[in-house]
Write a protein that holds these residues in place. Structure first.
Motif, PDB file in Angstrom:
ATOM      1  N   LYS A 143       0.825  -1.208   0.000  1.00  0.00           N
ATOM      2  CA  LYS A 143       0.000   0.000   0.000  1.00  0.00           C
ATOM      3  C   LYS A 143       0.862   1.263   0.000  1.00  0.00           C
ATOM      4  CE  LYS A 143      -3.695  -2.251   2.745  1.00  0.00           C
ATOM      5  NZ  LYS A 143      -4.495  -2.762   1.640  1.00  0.00           N
ATOM      6  N   ILE A 144       2.126   1.151   0.466  1.00  0.00           N
ATOM      7  CA  ILE A 144       3.006   2.320   0.491  1.00  0.00           C
ATOM      8  C   ILE A 144       4.267   2.135  -0.360  1.00  0.00           C
ATOM      9  CG2 ILE A 144       2.204   2.942   2.791  1.00  0.00           C
ATOM     10  CD1 ILE A 144       5.097   2.122   3.739  1.00  0.00           C
ATOM     11  N   THR A 145       4.455   0.949  -0.928  1.00  0.00           N
ATOM     12  CA  THR A 145       5.661   0.714  -1.741  1.00  0.00           C
ATOM     13  C   THR A 145       5.318   0.768  -3.227  1.00  0.00           C
ATOM     14  OG1 THR A 145       5.324  -1.678  -1.479  1.00  0.00           O
ATOM     15  CG2 THR A 145       6.870  -0.601   0.044  1.00  0.00           C
ATOM     16  N   THR A 146       4.674  -0.276  -3.718  1.00  0.00           N
ATOM     17  CA  THR A 146       4.249  -0.305  -5.120  1.00  0.00           C
ATOM     18  C   THR A 146       3.194   0.763  -5.392  1.00  0.00           C
ATOM     19  OG1 THR A 146       4.521  -2.701  -4.968  1.00  0.00           O
ATOM     20  CG2 THR A 146       3.488  -1.836  -6.966  1.00  0.00           C
ATOM     21  N   HIS A 147       2.362   1.047  -4.392  1.00  0.00           N
ATOM     22  CA  HIS A 147       1.236   1.971  -4.556  1.00  0.00           C
ATOM     23  C   HIS A 147       1.352   3.161  -3.601  1.00  0.00           C
ATOM     24  CE1 HIS A 147      -0.462  -1.319  -6.837  1.00  0.00           C
ATOM     25  NE2 HIS A 147      -0.363  -2.115  -5.774  1.00  0.00           N
ATOM     26  N   SER A 148       0.518   4.157  -3.817  1.00  0.00           N
ATOM     27  CA  SER A 148       0.522   5.364  -2.975  1.00  0.00           C
ATOM     28  C   SER A 148      -0.805   5.490  -2.232  1.00  0.00           C
ATOM     29  CB  SER A 148       0.757   6.609  -3.839  1.00  0.00           C
ATOM     30  OG  SER A 148      -0.250   6.730  -4.844  1.00  0.00           O
ATOM     31  N   PHE A 149      -1.289   4.374  -1.696  1.00  0.00           N
ATOM     32  CA  PHE A 149      -2.607   4.379  -1.060  1.00  0.00           C
ATOM     33  C   PHE A 149      -2.606   5.096   0.296  1.00  0.00           C
ATOM     34  CE2 PHE A 149      -3.387   0.184  -3.521  1.00  0.00           C
ATOM     35  CZ  PHE A 149      -3.605   0.894  -4.685  1.00  0.00           C
TER      36      PHE A 149
ATOM     37  N   ILE B 204     -11.585   0.980  -2.480  1.00  0.00           N
ATOM     38  CA  ILE B 204     -11.329  -0.031  -3.519  1.00  0.00           C
ATOM     39  C   ILE B 204      -9.929   0.202  -4.081  1.00  0.00           C
ATOM     40  CG2 ILE B 204     -12.161  -1.125  -5.637  1.00  0.00           C
ATOM     41  CD1 ILE B 204     -14.866   0.344  -5.096  1.00  0.00           C
ATOM     42  N   GLU B 205      -9.063  -0.796  -3.903  1.00  0.00           N
ATOM     43  CA  GLU B 205      -7.664  -0.683  -4.323  1.00  0.00           C
ATOM     44  C   GLU B 205      -7.431  -1.339  -5.686  1.00  0.00           C
ATOM     45  OE1 GLU B 205      -4.804  -2.073  -1.509  1.00  0.00           O
ATOM     46  OE2 GLU B 205      -5.778  -1.160   0.225  1.00  0.00           O
ATOM     47  N   ASP B 206      -6.280  -1.027  -6.260  1.00  0.00           N
ATOM     48  CA  ASP B 206      -5.738  -1.729  -7.435  1.00  0.00           C
ATOM     49  C   ASP B 206      -6.672  -1.729  -8.642  1.00  0.00           C
ATOM     50  OD1 ASP B 206      -3.149  -2.788  -6.292  1.00  0.00           O
ATOM     51  OD2 ASP B 206      -4.555  -3.641  -4.872  1.00  0.00           O
ATOM     52  N   LEU B 207      -7.340  -0.610  -8.862  1.00  0.00           N
ATOM     53  CA  LEU B 207      -8.263  -0.514  -9.996  1.00  0.00           C
ATOM     54  C   LEU B 207      -7.544  -0.502 -11.335  1.00  0.00           C
ATOM     55  CD1 LEU B 207     -10.689   2.100  -8.424  1.00  0.00           C
ATOM     56  CD2 LEU B 207     -11.270  -0.256  -9.034  1.00  0.00           C
ATOM     57  N   ALA B 208      -6.251  -0.229 -11.333  1.00  0.00           N
ATOM     58  CA  ALA B 208      -5.502  -0.143 -12.589  1.00  0.00           C
ATOM     59  C   ALA B 208      -5.419  -1.475 -13.328  1.00  0.00           C
ATOM     60  CB  ALA B 208      -4.090   0.385 -12.328  1.00  0.00           C
ATOM     61  N   VAL B 209      -5.672  -2.589 -12.621  1.00  0.00           N
ATOM     62  CA  VAL B 209      -5.615  -3.891 -13.303  1.00  0.00           C
ATOM     63  C   VAL B 209      -6.935  -4.201 -14.011  1.00  0.00           C
ATOM     64  CG1 VAL B 209      -3.933  -4.751 -11.644  1.00  0.00           C
ATOM     65  CG2 VAL B 209      -6.367  -5.277 -11.304  1.00  0.00           C
ATOM     66  N   GLY B 210      -7.915  -3.314 -13.892  1.00  0.00           N
ATOM     67  CA  GLY B 210      -9.246  -3.578 -14.444  1.00  0.00           C
ATOM     68  C   GLY B 210      -9.299  -3.814 -15.935  1.00  0.00           C
ATOM     69  N   LYS B 211      -8.290  -3.329 -16.665  1.00  0.00           N
ATOM     70  CA  LYS B 211      -8.263  -3.543 -18.123  1.00  0.00           C
ATOM     71  C   LYS B 211      -7.192  -4.558 -18.543  1.00  0.00           C
ATOM     72  CE  LYS B 211     -10.312   0.919 -19.303  1.00  0.00           C
ATOM     73  NZ  LYS B 211     -10.227   2.179 -20.086  1.00  0.00           N
ATOM     74  N   TRP B 212      -6.473  -5.126 -17.574  1.00  0.00           N
ATOM     75  CA  TRP B 212      -5.526  -6.186 -17.906  1.00  0.00           C
ATOM     76  C   TRP B 212      -6.329  -7.419 -18.340  1.00  0.00           C
ATOM     77  CZ3 TRP B 212      -1.216  -6.732 -13.613  1.00  0.00           C
ATOM     78  CH2 TRP B 212      -0.587  -5.501 -13.425  1.00  0.00           C
ATOM     79  N   MET B 213      -5.890  -8.101 -19.365  1.00  0.00           N
ATOM     80  CA  MET B 213      -6.635  -9.272 -19.857  1.00  0.00           C
ATOM     81  C   MET B 213      -6.727 -10.367 -18.802  1.00  0.00           C
ATOM     82  SD  MET B 213      -7.893  -8.295 -22.571  1.00  0.00           S
ATOM     83  CE  MET B 213      -8.753  -9.837 -22.869  1.00  0.00           C
TER      84      MET B 213
ATOM     85  N   MET C  11     -17.095  10.827  -3.825  1.00  0.00           N
ATOM     86  CA  MET C  11     -16.147   9.866  -4.385  1.00  0.00           C
ATOM     87  C   MET C  11     -14.788  10.558  -4.475  1.00  0.00           C
ATOM     88  SD  MET C  11     -16.497   7.508  -7.794  1.00  0.00           S
ATOM     89  CE  MET C  11     -16.628   8.808  -8.995  1.00  0.00           C
ATOM     90  N   PHE C  12     -13.784   9.929  -3.898  1.00  0.00           N
ATOM     91  CA  PHE C  12     -12.407  10.429  -3.950  1.00  0.00           C
ATOM     92  C   PHE C  12     -11.582   9.410  -4.714  1.00  0.00           C
ATOM     93  CE2 PHE C  12      -8.053  10.222  -2.454  1.00  0.00           C
ATOM     94  CZ  PHE C  12      -7.654  11.544  -2.314  1.00  0.00           C
ATOM     95  N   CYS C  13     -10.929   9.842  -5.785  1.00  0.00           N
ATOM     96  CA  CYS C  13     -10.077   8.928  -6.549  1.00  0.00           C
ATOM     97  C   CYS C  13      -8.669   9.492  -6.663  1.00  0.00           C
ATOM     98  CB  CYS C  13     -10.666   8.673  -7.934  1.00  0.00           C
ATOM     99  SG  CYS C  13     -12.208   7.727  -7.890  1.00  0.00           S
ATOM    100  N   GLN C  14      -7.711   8.585  -6.600  1.00  0.00           N
ATOM    101  CA  GLN C  14      -6.289   8.899  -6.712  1.00  0.00           C
ATOM    102  C   GLN C  14      -5.680   7.880  -7.672  1.00  0.00           C
ATOM    103  OE1 GLN C  14      -4.715   7.324  -2.604  1.00  0.00           O
ATOM    104  NE2 GLN C  14      -3.484   6.530  -4.285  1.00  0.00           N
ATOM    105  N   ALA C  15      -4.375   7.832  -7.765  1.00  0.00           N
ATOM    106  CA  ALA C  15      -3.729   6.841  -8.619  1.00  0.00           C
ATOM    107  C   ALA C  15      -4.170   5.438  -8.218  1.00  0.00           C
ATOM    108  CB  ALA C  15      -2.212   6.964  -8.523  1.00  0.00           C
ATOM    109  N   GLU C  16      -4.860   4.737  -9.112  1.00  0.00           N
ATOM    110  CA  GLU C  16      -5.183   3.306  -8.993  1.00  0.00           C
ATOM    111  C   GLU C  16      -6.243   2.940  -7.965  1.00  0.00           C
ATOM    112  OE1 GLU C  16      -1.387   0.776  -9.681  1.00  0.00           O
ATOM    113  OE2 GLU C  16      -0.774   2.376  -8.312  1.00  0.00           O
ATOM    114  N   ALA C  17      -6.864   3.916  -7.306  1.00  0.00           N
ATOM    115  CA  ALA C  17      -7.784   3.561  -6.226  1.00  0.00           C
ATOM    116  C   ALA C  17      -8.814   4.663  -5.987  1.00  0.00           C
ATOM    117  CB  ALA C  17      -7.002   3.307  -4.939  1.00  0.00           C
ATOM    118  N   CYS C  18      -9.914   4.290  -5.342  1.00  0.00           N
ATOM    119  CA  CYS C  18     -10.968   5.242  -4.982  1.00  0.00           C
ATOM    120  C   CYS C  18     -11.548   4.892  -3.615  1.00  0.00           C
ATOM    121  CB  CYS C  18     -12.114   5.217  -6.004  1.00  0.00           C
ATOM    122  SG  CYS C  18     -11.674   5.747  -7.679  1.00  0.00           S
TER     123      CYS C  18
END
Length: 471
Positions: free
Chosen positions: A140-146, A274-283, A326-333
């Motif tokens: 949550k604090i390394t790969t991501h900026s949650f 809700i975390e890791d939304l960036a994978v939503g379009k990965w196949m 609704m608050f959204c940031q990089a990869e999460a809301c």
């Protein structure tokens, strides 16, 4: 305006003409003059689809343009960070509520912490330092900026309600470090909370229990995309959560199924992360489906719909439901649920945070009273963002567009409010109607303010504002 003011603003508030192309023209010119970490507020977005506000156009903006559609694009930019046709730019977050939004600019890069190279708020720093002291350290604090959303929302929620009931989906059994990193973090941050952890992998849960990782937690097991499983979770836990965190399987249909079942169990005023939304379009994350959710479904598209719901509040094909913001940031809301209705104030019949209450009470004591707290509920975004910004930086430089010359009460209601709330700030007010500005000056309404005049949709005017104000 930019020439006259010199730009370099901490805060910009667009409460001007409200025409879509005016809002866009102002944003394009003024956003670059906003300091890192600054705030850009936009009011009255609900008029964006009214025909009366779809006549104004410029050489680069047709009258068919609707600003809320641009916000939907920017939502995708935040979530996908330049991937899948999105763009990566210096927007840090977007907060939207009924009829309005505020965009935050990325803060300065600085070595705040060995794990984070950006300027942090106090609550974000506490989150990062607590997580960084644990082994393994949560992604949550390394790969991501949650830490951004958790610092701004979850930690203050616990401070207000230390006995909160919280459910996290996802023990981390498939991580490349051992599971339970976030569990350890929650134990440290929230020692008085009623904590629940849900995980798909039952074997992993049993092992974590034996190792003592789940001491102090209640465990739930099963697939978050399965309605029967979700019903069992609700029955076993009793629901009635203050906070829900979806850091589970990340498949679009899993996220949607969980939200549909668990949102109703969230208390008024509660938070749903809700975390890791960036994978939503990965196949690889578009293979899971349910009887009511095809594998082609993408959850970020649902967030775009909910953004319209917030802005238009049931109008123009949107839906009115119990989402508060609704608050959204990089990869999460994070979505906030509407708080309880209560007579907090003679003007407001909803439960308020301390900063929101201060905004409402200050505005309500003035005559005329600004429509920011009567017709609208903009005390939500100003209480949560503008007042804390001033507390951190009382010498902030702020520009508001819109003196209120066309209001059914006399102009200057918000000017009087800003004077009361921000006595040490460098305040600028821009208005289309020059005659109204001159009269307001004579009446003393603009004492302590620097005035700018002209059409916020005109690039030449905007350049003059920036030059005069110094930005």
């Amino acid at each position: 305006w930019i020439e006259k003011s010199g730009g370099d603003f901490d805060v910009i508030i667009d409460d001007g003409g409200h025409h879509n192309c005016q809002i866009m023209a102002s944003f394009i010119k003024l956003w670059p003059t906003l300091k890192p970490g600054g705030l850009y507020f936009i009011e009255d977005l609900a008029v964006g689809k009214w025909m009366g506000y779809r006549k104004y156009s410029t050489a680069t903006c047709p009258s068919t343009f609707i600003f809320s559609h641009k916000l939907q694009e920017w939502l995708e930019d935040l979530i996908y960070q330049g991937g899948y046709g999105s763009h990566k730019w210096d927007v840090h977050f977007m907060f939207c509520q009924a009829e309005a939004c505020v965009l935050g600019k990325k803060p300065l890069e600085t070595q705040s912490n060995q794990l984070v190279n950006t300027e942090l708020l106090a609550e974000e720093r506490l989150f990062v330092e607590t997580a960084g002291a644990l082994t393994p350290t949560t992604d949550k604090i390394t790969t991501h900026s949650f830490y951004t959303m958790y610092g701004r929302y979850l930690l203050p929620y616990y401070q207000r309600k230390p006995n909160m009931k919280m459910l996290e989906i996802g023990l981390g059994c498939d991580m490349n470090y051992e599971p339970g990193a976030s569990v350890a973090l929650w134990k440290n941050l929230f020692p008085e909370a009623n904590l629940w952890e849900a995980e798909y992998n039952g074997t992993c849960v049993d092992l974590a229990k034996k190792q003592g990782k789940l001491d102090g937690f209640n465990a739930l097991v099963g697939d978050q995309g399965n309605n029967k499983t979700l019903d069992e979770w609700i029955e076993k836990s009793g629901g009635d959560f203050d906070v829900i965190i979806d850091d589970g399987g990340h498949h679009n249909c899993q996220i949607m199924a969980s939200f549909i079942k668990l949102w109703p169990t969230l208390k008024p005023g509660g938070l749903y992360f809700i975390e890791d939304l960036a994978v939503g379009k990965w196949m690889g994350y578009r293979k899971y489906s349910t009887a009511t959710c095809p594998s082609t479904f993408i959850f970020s598209h649902k967030l775009q719909e909910w953004l319209e719901d917030l802005i238009y509040q049931g109008g123009y094909g949107s839906h009115k439901w119990d989402v508060h913001f609704m608050f959204c940031q990089a990869e999460a809301c994070v979505l906030g649920k509407k708080p309880l209705e209560t007579q907090s104030n003679q003007l407001v019949n909803t439960e308020l945070l301390a900063e929101e209450r201060l905004f409402v009470e200050t505005a309500g004591a003035l005559t005329p009273t600004t429509d920011k707290i009567t017709t609208h509920s903009f005390y939500t975004m100003y209480g949560r963002y503008l007042l804390p910004y001033y507390q951190r930086k009382p010498n902030m430089k702020m520009l508001e567009i819109g003196l209120g010359c066309d209001m059914n009460y006399e102009p200057g209601a918000s000017v009087a409010l800003w004077k009361n709330l921000f006595p040490e700030a460098n305040l600028w007010e821009a208005e289309y109607n020059g005659t109204c500005v001159d009269l307001a000056k004579k009446q003393g309404k603009l004492d302590g303010f620097n005035a700018l005049v002209g059409d916020q949709g005109n690039n030449k005017t905007l350049d003059e504002w920036i030059e005069k104000s110094g930005g």
